[in-house]
Structures are given as C-alpha cells and as structure tokens.
Design an enzyme around this catalytic site. Structure first.
Site, short mmCIF file in Angstrom:
data_model
loop_
_atom_site.label_atom_id
_atom_site.label_comp_id
_atom_site.label_asym_id
_atom_site.label_seq_id
_atom_site.Cartn_x
_atom_site.Cartn_y
_atom_site.Cartn_z
NE ARG A 162 -3.56 -2.53 1.06
CZ ARG A 162 -3.82 -3.35 0.60
NH1 ARG A 162 -3.02 -3.80 -0.17
NH2 ARG A 162 -4.36 -4.09 0.64
CB SER A 238 -9.16 -1.26 4.83
OG SER A 238 -9.51 -2.05 4.43
CD GLU A 333 -5.37 2.07 2.99
OE1 GLU A 333 -4.88 -0.03 3.05
OE2 GLU A 333 -6.22 2.15 1.60
P1 FAD Z 1 -8.64 9.48 -4.98
O1 FAD Z 1 -9.27 9.48 -3.61
O2 FAD Z 1 -9.00 10.08 -5.20
O3 FAD Z 1 -7.19 9.87 -4.57
C1 FAD Z 1 -6.79 9.09 -3.66
C2 FAD Z 1 -4.52 10.28 -3.54
O4 FAD Z 1 -4.31 9.45 -4.78
C3 FAD Z 1 -5.21 11.49 -3.03
O5 FAD Z 1 -3.88 11.86 -2.84
C4 FAD Z 1 -4.54 12.22 -4.58
O6 FAD Z 1 -4.37 13.03 -4.28
C5 FAD Z 1 -3.99 10.94 -5.04
N1 FAD Z 1 -4.74 10.61 -7.12
C6 FAD Z 1 -6.22 10.36 -7.31
N2 FAD Z 1 -5.35 10.97 -8.88
C7 FAD Z 1 -4.35 11.68 -8.97
C8 FAD Z 1 -3.87 10.99 -10.08
N3 FAD Z 1 -4.22 11.59 -11.46
N4 FAD Z 1 -2.52 11.53 -10.23
C9 FAD Z 1 -2.03 12.15 -8.90
N5 FAD Z 1 -2.47 12.09 -7.83
C10 FAD Z 1 -3.88 11.13 -8.14
N6 FAD Z 1 -7.94 -0.11 -1.95
C11 FAD Z 1 -6.71 -1.21 -2.27
O7 FAD Z 1 -5.83 -0.91 -2.63
N7 FAD Z 1 -7.49 -2.27 -1.98
C12 FAD Z 1 -8.51 -2.60 -2.05
O8 FAD Z 1 -9.54 -3.39 -1.42
C13 FAD Z 1 -9.73 -1.21 -1.88
N8 FAD Z 1 -11.01 -1.63 -1.85
C14 FAD Z 1 -11.65 -0.25 -1.25
C15 FAD Z 1 -13.27 -0.93 -0.82
C16 FAD Z 1 -14.16 0.45 -0.71
C17 FAD Z 1 -15.40 0.39 0.01
C18 FAD Z 1 -13.01 1.61 -0.54
C19 FAD Z 1 -14.15 3.44 -0.29
C20 FAD Z 1 -12.16 1.61 -1.23
C21 FAD Z 1 -11.16 0.85 -0.99
N9 FAD Z 1 -9.69 1.07 -1.70
C22 FAD Z 1 -9.38 0.01 -2.06
C23 FAD Z 1 -9.52 2.60 -1.88
C24 FAD Z 1 -9.39 3.44 -3.23
O9 FAD Z 1 -10.67 2.72 -3.84
C25 FAD Z 1 -7.44 2.83 -3.49
O10 FAD Z 1 -6.81 3.53 -2.98
C26 FAD Z 1 -8.20 3.68 -4.86
O11 FAD Z 1 -7.06 3.23 -6.16
C27 FAD Z 1 -8.22 5.08 -4.46
O12 FAD Z 1 -8.72 5.33 -6.80
P2 FAD Z 1 -9.38 7.27 -6.70
O13 FAD Z 1 -10.03 7.50 -7.74
O14 FAD Z 1 -10.82 7.30 -5.59
O15 FAD Z 1 -8.53 8.20 -5.89
P1 NAP Z 2 -10.46 -9.89 5.05
O1 NAP Z 2 -9.92 -11.34 3.98
O2 NAP Z 2 -11.10 -10.54 6.34
O3 NAP Z 2 -8.45 -10.58 5.56
C1 NAP Z 2 -7.71 -9.83 6.63
C2 NAP Z 2 -6.83 -9.64 6.77
O4 NAP Z 2 -5.86 -11.04 6.68
C3 NAP Z 2 -6.69 -8.78 5.40
O5 NAP Z 2 -6.58 -7.38 5.36
C4 NAP Z 2 -5.79 -9.30 4.57
O6 NAP Z 2 -4.69 -9.24 4.17
C5 NAP Z 2 -5.38 -10.60 5.32
N1 NAP Z 2 -5.25 -11.91 4.92
C6 NAP Z 2 -5.88 -12.62 4.53
N2 NAP Z 2 -5.77 -13.84 3.97
C7 NAP Z 2 -4.44 -14.02 3.73
C8 NAP Z 2 -3.32 -14.33 3.63
N3 NAP Z 2 -3.37 -15.54 2.67
N4 NAP Z 2 -1.79 -13.93 3.65
C9 NAP Z 2 -1.78 -12.80 3.64
N5 NAP Z 2 -2.61 -11.91 4.22
C10 NAP Z 2 -3.76 -12.64 3.88
O7 NAP Z 2 -10.42 -9.01 4.22
P2 NAP Z 2 -11.71 -8.02 3.80
O8 NAP Z 2 -11.69 -6.80 4.45
O9 NAP Z 2 -12.08 -9.13 3.88
O10 NAP Z 2 -10.62 -7.68 2.36
C11 NAP Z 2 -10.52 -8.84 1.13
C12 NAP Z 2 -9.15 -7.54 0.43
O11 NAP Z 2 -9.34 -6.13 0.16
C13 NAP Z 2 -7.94 -7.53 1.20
O12 NAP Z 2 -7.01 -7.74 0.18
C14 NAP Z 2 -8.00 -6.30 1.49
O13 NAP Z 2 -6.78 -5.65 1.83
C15 NAP Z 2 -8.20 -5.49 0.04
N6 NAP Z 2 -9.51 -4.40 0.72
C16 NAP Z 2 -8.97 -3.02 1.09
C17 NAP Z 2 -9.63 -1.76 1.44
C18 NAP Z 2 -8.95 -0.49 1.25
O14 NAP Z 2 -9.24 0.20 1.55
N7 NAP Z 2 -7.44 -0.53 1.30
C19 NAP Z 2 -10.96 -2.55 1.38
C20 NAP Z 2 -11.12 -3.46 1.19
C21 NAP Z 2 -11.19 -4.43 0.98
P3 NAP Z 2 -4.25 -7.51 2.87
O15 NAP Z 2 -4.98 -6.29 3.89
O16 NAP Z 2 -3.21 -7.53 3.47
O17 NAP Z 2 -4.29 -8.30 1.57
#
Ligand code: FAD
Ligand code: NAP
Length: 340
Positions: A162, A238, A333
C-alpha cells in the site's frame, strides 16, 4: 475553466461536506497544464482527484482541487502478453471487467476496488493477495512544478505494501496521466486467501476449472457480502493499514490472544487491523452519524454525512484504544486533506 469556492461533497466517497478554494476539471493534458500554471501563479497547493475513495477531507481545501478526467483505453496483443494503456480518468473496476471479458488474467482479484486508474499506483492497490505492481509496466506523469511529462518504470515507482514513491519522495510532485499494464498470457489463478478458498469450496468448484471471469465474480460476491457500498453507506474503504510487527511482539500477542489473525511477512508479521479493532470492541459503534461498519471493523462509515473532524476524532480514539490494549500503532490508509 477554473471555478472558485467549489463543493467537494460529490467528489469524495465519505460524502464529507468541504469546499475547495478553486476547482478544475482536466479532460486533456492542455487542461491539466493550464490548471497547474494557475496553481503555480497563485502559489496554491494541489489536490489531484480521481474517484475520491481514498481521501478524508478534514476541512476546506485552501488550494486547487483538480479532477483528473483524462480518458482513453487500449489493449495491444504482443504475443506473450497484452499491454493495457489506460488514461488516468478511466474507472479501475471497469478496466478489470473489460480485461477479464477479453480472456485476460491478472487483475481479477482487484475487481470492485473503487476509483480511477490514476490513483491505483499511488498506494499500489491490492486485494486478495494481488497488487497493482504484479501487472504494472510503467506510467507517465506530469510534473507539478514544470508541467513536463515524465515516465516512471515499475522499479522507479518503488512499490511496497500500500505504498509507492508517490506517497514518499515524490509525494505531491506529480499528476499521473497514463498507466501501462502488462498481462501475461500464461496466467495462473491466485486464490490463497481463505475467503476465496471458502467461496469455491462451498460451491464445489475445483481450482483447476477457474478462469479470470469466475474469480472476478467470486471477488465481487465476497466484497458485496461484507464491504459497504460507498453509494449506500459512505466510506473510504479500510481506514487503517494492517500493522507489521516484529517476531517477538507477535509471539507475545499470540500468547495472549491465540485467535489473533496474523500473516507472516518476511521475518515480521502482518496483523489484521480489522481483527484488533473488532477485538477492542469497536465493531458496529456509532456516534452522531459516524461509525464502524458492522461487518468489517476496519471500515469507518459516515452515513450521517458528518464533517471530517468527526471522522478523524473517531479514528484517533480507535487508534489510541488499540495502542493501549495491544501496544500496536495503527496508521490511517486514506490521505487527509488539508493534512495535519
Ligand atoms: P482518490 O481518493 O481520488 O485519491 C487518492 C489519492 O491519490 C489522493 O492522495 C489523490 O490526490 C491521489 N491521486 C488521485 N488521482 C491522482 C492522479 N491522477 N495523479 C496523482 N495523484 C492522484 N484500496 C486497495 O488498495 N484495495 C482495496 O481492496 C480497496 N477497497 C476499497 C473498498 C472501498 C469500499 C473503498 C471506498 C475504497 C477501497 N480502496 C481499496 C481504496 C481506494 O479505492 C483506492 O486507493 C483507489 O485507488 C483510490 O482511487 P481514487 O480514484 O478514488 O483516488
Ligand atoms: P479478509 O479477507 O477478511 O482478511 C483480513 C486480513 O487478513 C486482510 O487485511 C488481509 O491482508 C489478511 N489476509 C487474509 N488472508 C491472507 C493471506 N492468505 N495472506 C496474507 N494476508 C492475508 O479481508 P477483507 O477486509 O475482507 O478484504 C479482502 C481484501 O480486500 C484484502 O486483501 C484487503 O486488503 C482488500 N480490501 C482493501 C480495502 C482498502 O481500502 N485498502 C478495502 C476493502 C478490502 P491484506 O489487506 O494485506 O490483503
């Protein structure tokens, strides 16, 4: 066109009401350059915006918020791989579904992540054991200080968990304009996460029969069953990163909490932040319109469309409580604007 005193509520999935001093919609590189010129002349900070799904607006933004709406998507077959060239304003999930429909594997575990392509490299988006970096080739970004275009290879992006160069040394220095991915034609499914294993075993589906479409469908079904759709329940995904602790701290925690959810990360251990928050008693907590999601304690929700300060106050209380109970630091995050 530069607008002033602009409402950012529709531009963040937390639906926080906040205003930007100035706002621009950039649908071309010329728009982007003109907006950056304006910001430079007026010494304004920049907030590039995609889908607004990874930001928390803690107050009004005193600079230029700029929605990056560049469009364009191309798939080019190079024999052993297909290269995808995507402009920053393309929607991530639609790109994933387009690629699996083309029979290409590699992005299916990343289905249903909200937001646009331009933001995907910022935190090296990841889910279910796959990260953007696994298929990333290179990107083109516009330097904010000069308006010139610069290319970055995967190595130069310094992707981590991340994390990337754009959250570290190059923070606030570039607007990402185009991303190039390479999807290998020798695809292998990545279904190590328990949620995916359980999903397929409950349906009696053998791993050998999986394809990118069936995995994308599983990811969508699992996510829909436990993660709040921001359109219905405002959230930013998250709220905290999963903390990584050393082996000795992990051993102590494991002794005290045998049911601790943790995964080995090299010599260290990644703890599931959601488990810590849940165990500390916060899951389902609500106060004045903000709260902790009932099915996933890692997600803070804002059904009352409250201001960012309420969200931050709750997040800080949760982090302090987790620190006092488990001795573990939680780091948010999403990025806060304006920053602390
Ligand atoms: P924004 O929120 O608009 O921006 C995020 C950051 O990036 C800000 O700092 C912004 O200034 C910058 N930015 C945006 N566009 C640009 C650009 N073109 N150039 C430079 N900087 C820029 N993330 C995960 O990694 N894994 C997940 O599974 C995941 N699940 C999610 C589930 C939900 C329900 C939600 C709400 C979020 C989740 N996220 C997850 C977080 C998010 O969706 C990601 O980080 C996504 O990449 C953000 O995209 P955005 O276009 O909405 O960015
Ligand atoms: P989950 O499957 O309930 O798992 C809980 C946590 O355990 C996760 O954070 C995941 O880490 C870790 N995990 C589970 N299995 C793993 C494995 N085999 N090896 C290493 N790590 C493991 O999580 P969840 O909340 O439902 O989300 C599912 C996936 O979507 C995750 O990968 C999560 O990161 C992603 N997600 C991200 C966001 C966001 O905003 N960043 C939001 C929703 C979901 P990791 O998070 O490192 O994968």
């Amino acid at each position: 066109m530069i607008r002033s005193d602009f409402d950012l509520q529709p531009f963040n999935t937390m639906t926080i009401a906040a205003r930007a001093k100035y706002f621009a919609e950039a649908t071309s590189l010329d728009d982007l350059r003109a907006a950056l010129d304006f910001a430079r002349e007026n010494q304004l900070p920049i907030l590039p915006l995609g889908g607004g799904s990874n930001i928390v607006l803690t107050g009004d933004f005193p600079g230029l918020a700029m929605h990056v709406g560049l469009k364009g998507l191309a798939f080019d077959d190079h024999g052993e791989y297909t290269q995808i060239t995507a402009a920053a304003g393309e929607n991530w999930h639609q790109l994933v579904m387009h690629s699996v429909a083309e029979g290409l594997g590699g992005l299916e575990n990343l289905a249903l992540i909200p937001g646009n392509i331009g933001a995907a490299p910022i935190q090296n988006i990841g889910a279910y054991g796959v990260e953007l970096k696994d298929s990333f080739h290179s990107l083109t970004a516009m330097e904010i200080a000069t308006g010139s275009l610069v290319e970055f290879s995967a190595e130069e992006c310094q992707f981590g968990y991340r994390d990337s160069l754009f959250k570290q040394d190059a923070r606030d220095r570039y607007v990402i304009c185009e991303v190039r991915l390479r999807l290998s034609h020798s695809w292998r499914p990545q279904v190590s996460y328990p949620a995916l294993q359980q999903y397929f075993s409950a349906k009696g589906v053998a791993i050998e029969s999986l394809n990118p479409v069936s995995i994308a469908e599983a990811v969508i079904a699992i996510r829909n069953s436990k993660l709040p759709n921001p359109v219905q329940i405002p959230n930013a995904g998250s709220f905290f990163k999963n903390p990584v602790v050393d082996a000795s701290q992990y051993a102590l925690l494991r002794q005290q909490y045998p049911e601790l959810v943790a995964y080995a990360a090299g010599d260290a251990w990644k703890l599931a932040a959601g488990w810590l928050i849940d165990r500390a008693g916060w899951r389902g907590f609500e106060r004045g319109g903000v709260g902790v999601h009932k099915q996933q304690a890692l997600v803070l929700v804002n059904p009352g469309h409250c201001c960012g300060s309420e969200v931050v106050k709750l997040a800080m209380e949760i982090a302090a409580d987790v620190k006092s109970k488990f001795g573990v630091d939680l780091e948010p995050e999403p990025r806060f604007y304006p920053g602390a």
